[in-house]
Design a protein around this motif. Sequence first.
Motif, PDB file in Angstrom:
ATOM      1  N   PRO A  78      32.547  41.916  24.068  1.00  0.00           N
ATOM      2  CA  PRO A  78      33.980  41.649  23.955  1.00  0.00           C
ATOM      3  C   PRO A  78      34.439  40.645  25.002  1.00  0.00           C
ATOM      4  O   PRO A  78      33.878  40.562  26.092  1.00  0.00           O
ATOM      5  CB  PRO A  78      34.627  43.002  24.203  1.00  0.00           C
ATOM      6  N   THR A  79      35.444  39.894  24.677  1.00  0.00           N
ATOM      7  CA  THR A  79      36.187  39.068  25.625  1.00  0.00           C
ATOM      8  C   THR A  79      37.648  39.431  25.429  1.00  0.00           C
ATOM      9  O   THR A  79      38.141  39.420  24.308  1.00  0.00           O
ATOM     10  CB  THR A  79      35.974  37.570  25.373  1.00  0.00           C
ATOM     11  N   TRP A  80      38.305  39.773  26.506  1.00  0.00           N
ATOM     12  CA  TRP A  80      39.700  40.187  26.465  1.00  0.00           C
ATOM     13  C   TRP A  80      40.556  39.093  27.093  1.00  0.00           C
ATOM     14  O   TRP A  80      40.194  38.531  28.116  1.00  0.00           O
ATOM     15  CB  TRP A  80      39.903  41.456  27.290  1.00  0.00           C
ATOM     16  N   PHE A  81      41.687  38.817  26.481  1.00  0.00           N
ATOM     17  CA  PHE A  81      42.709  37.980  27.092  1.00  0.00           C
ATOM     18  C   PHE A  81      43.899  38.898  27.318  1.00  0.00           C
ATOM     19  O   PHE A  81      44.504  39.372  26.362  1.00  0.00           O
ATOM     20  CB  PHE A  81      43.088  36.809  26.174  1.00  0.00           C
ATOM     21  N   VAL A  82      44.187  39.170  28.580  1.00  0.00           N
ATOM     22  CA  VAL A  82      45.263  40.093  28.925  1.00  0.00           C
ATOM     23  C   VAL A  82      46.154  39.401  29.947  1.00  0.00           C
ATOM     24  O   VAL A  82      45.685  39.021  31.023  1.00  0.00           O
ATOM     25  CB  VAL A  82      44.709  41.409  29.524  1.00  0.00           C
ATOM     26  N   ALA A  83      47.411  39.236  29.576  1.00  0.00           N
ATOM     27  CA  ALA A  83      48.407  38.675  30.494  1.00  0.00           C
ATOM     28  C   ALA A  83      47.942  37.345  31.093  1.00  0.00           C
ATOM     29  O   ALA A  83      48.143  37.081  32.263  1.00  0.00           O
ATOM     30  CB  ALA A  83      48.735  39.683  31.589  1.00  0.00           C
ATOM     31  N   GLY A  84      47.305  36.529  30.292  1.00  0.00           N
ATOM     32  CA  GLY A  84      46.866  35.226  30.755  1.00  0.00           C
ATOM     33  C   GLY A  84      45.514  35.214  31.444  1.00  0.00           C
ATOM     34  O   GLY A  84      45.024  34.154  31.820  1.00  0.00           O
ATOM     35  N   TYR A  85      44.915  36.369  31.632  1.00  0.00           N
ATOM     36  CA  TYR A  85      43.584  36.450  32.228  1.00  0.00           C
ATOM     37  C   TYR A  85      42.537  36.601  31.138  1.00  0.00           C
ATOM     38  O   TYR A  85      42.759  37.272  30.143  1.00  0.00           O
ATOM     39  CB  TYR A  85      43.467  37.666  33.162  1.00  0.00           C
ATOM     40  N   ARG A  86      41.371  35.996  31.377  1.00  0.00           N
ATOM     41  CA  ARG A  86      40.234  36.209  30.486  1.00  0.00           C
ATOM     42  C   ARG A  86      39.284  37.153  31.208  1.00  0.00           C
ATOM     43  O   ARG A  86      38.866  36.882  32.321  1.00  0.00           O
ATOM     44  CB  ARG A  86      39.518  34.893  30.186  1.00  0.00           C
ATOM     45  N   LEU A  87      38.979  38.268  30.554  1.00  0.00           N
ATOM     46  CA  LEU A  87      38.044  39.238  31.102  1.00  0.00           C
ATOM     47  C   LEU A  87      36.846  39.289  30.165  1.00  0.00           C
ATOM     48  O   LEU A  87      37.004  39.585  28.982  1.00  0.00           O
ATOM     49  CB  LEU A  87      38.692  40.625  31.212  1.00  0.00           C
ATOM     50  N   ARG A  88      35.687  39.014  30.698  1.00  0.00           N
ATOM     51  CA  ARG A  88      34.482  38.983  29.870  1.00  0.00           C
ATOM     52  C   ARG A  88      33.734  40.300  30.004  1.00  0.00           C
ATOM     53  O   ARG A  88      33.634  40.862  31.077  1.00  0.00           O
ATOM     54  CB  ARG A  88      33.590  37.831  30.302  1.00  0.00           C
ATOM     55  N   GLY A  89      33.192  40.739  28.878  1.00  0.00           N
ATOM     56  CA  GLY A  89      32.375  41.942  28.881  1.00  0.00           C
ATOM     57  C   GLY A  89      33.193  43.208  28.760  1.00  0.00           C
ATOM     58  O   GLY A  89      34.416  43.181  28.683  1.00  0.00           O
ATOM     59  N   ALA A  90      32.482  44.312  28.729  1.00  0.00           N
ATOM     60  CA  ALA A  90      33.138  45.609  28.598  1.00  0.00           C
ATOM     61  C   ALA A  90      34.014  45.857  29.821  1.00  0.00           C
ATOM     62  O   ALA A  90      33.621  45.560  30.942  1.00  0.00           O
ATOM     63  CB  ALA A  90      32.087  46.709  28.468  1.00  0.00           C
ATOM     64  N   GLN A  91      35.214  46.356  29.576  1.00  0.00           N
ATOM     65  CA  GLN A  91      36.167  46.667  30.644  1.00  0.00           C
ATOM     66  C   GLN A  91      36.620  48.106  30.471  1.00  0.00           C
ATOM     67  O   GLN A  91      36.786  48.577  29.350  1.00  0.00           O
ATOM     68  CB  GLN A  91      37.387  45.744  30.571  1.00  0.00           C
ATOM     69  N   SER A  92      36.865  48.758  31.573  1.00  0.00           N
ATOM     70  CA  SER A  92      37.403  50.115  31.485  1.00  0.00           C
ATOM     71  C   SER A  92      38.865  50.029  31.070  1.00  0.00           C
ATOM     72  O   SER A  92      39.540  49.009  31.289  1.00  0.00           O
ATOM     73  CB  SER A  92      37.287  50.827  32.833  1.00  0.00           C
ATOM     74  N   LEU A  93      39.356  51.099  30.473  1.00  0.00           N
ATOM     75  CA  LEU A  93      40.767  51.145  30.129  1.00  0.00           C
ATOM     76  C   LEU A  93      41.621  50.985  31.384  1.00  0.00           C
ATOM     77  O   LEU A  93      42.651  50.314  31.362  1.00  0.00           O
ATOM     78  CB  LEU A  93      41.104  52.448  29.403  1.00  0.00           C
ATOM     79  N   ASP A  94      41.195  51.574  32.503  1.00  0.00           N
ATOM     80  CA  ASP A  94      41.947  51.445  33.749  1.00  0.00           C
ATOM     81  C   ASP A  94      42.098  49.991  34.166  1.00  0.00           C
ATOM     82  O   ASP A  94      43.173  49.569  34.586  1.00  0.00           O
ATOM     83  CB  ASP A  94      41.277  52.237  34.873  1.00  0.00           C
ATOM     84  N   ALA A  95      41.030  49.208  34.060  1.00  0.00           N
ATOM     85  CA  ALA A  95      41.089  47.795  34.449  1.00  0.00           C
ATOM     86  C   ALA A  95      42.039  47.020  33.538  1.00  0.00           C
ATOM     87  O   ALA A  95      42.867  46.234  34.008  1.00  0.00           O
ATOM     88  CB  ALA A  95      39.693  47.179  34.409  1.00  0.00           C
TER      89      ALA A  95
END
Length: 128
Positions: A78-95
């Motif tokens: 997965p790659t997540w785009f959250v609030a303008g940030y790109r987060l690569r890989g699996a992320q915890s719900l907390d993060a």
Amino acid sequence: LDQARALASLDPGVVVRFRFLPSTPAAREVARRALAARDSGGEAAVLAGEAADGPAAPEAALDAEVALAAERGVRATPTWFVAGYRLRGAQSLDALERVVRLELYDLGRGPLPGPRPEPPGGAAGAKP
């Protein structure tokens, strides 16, 4: 999907969007079904799991998704785009939730959830 559901429930302004980047023929078929569900019922249809038994989107629609991913520099899921940030890989719900809550704070729609961290994922978490 559970993480996306949880993020969407944080605030009415949180928008969850799904993009599909299949890496195998089997994943391509699953992505075509999820894409068709999203196109007919929105992200809520994907969150509700309506993609599993539904029709598949045309190959051209999925090819457009793959092109958009390439344009945004996404090479893996997965790659997540959250609030303008790109987060690569699996992320915890907390993060993921922390990044959303920081953005809500910046918008004046919530309390600061503790000290501001480094961008999530270090250099990979930098705003694109």
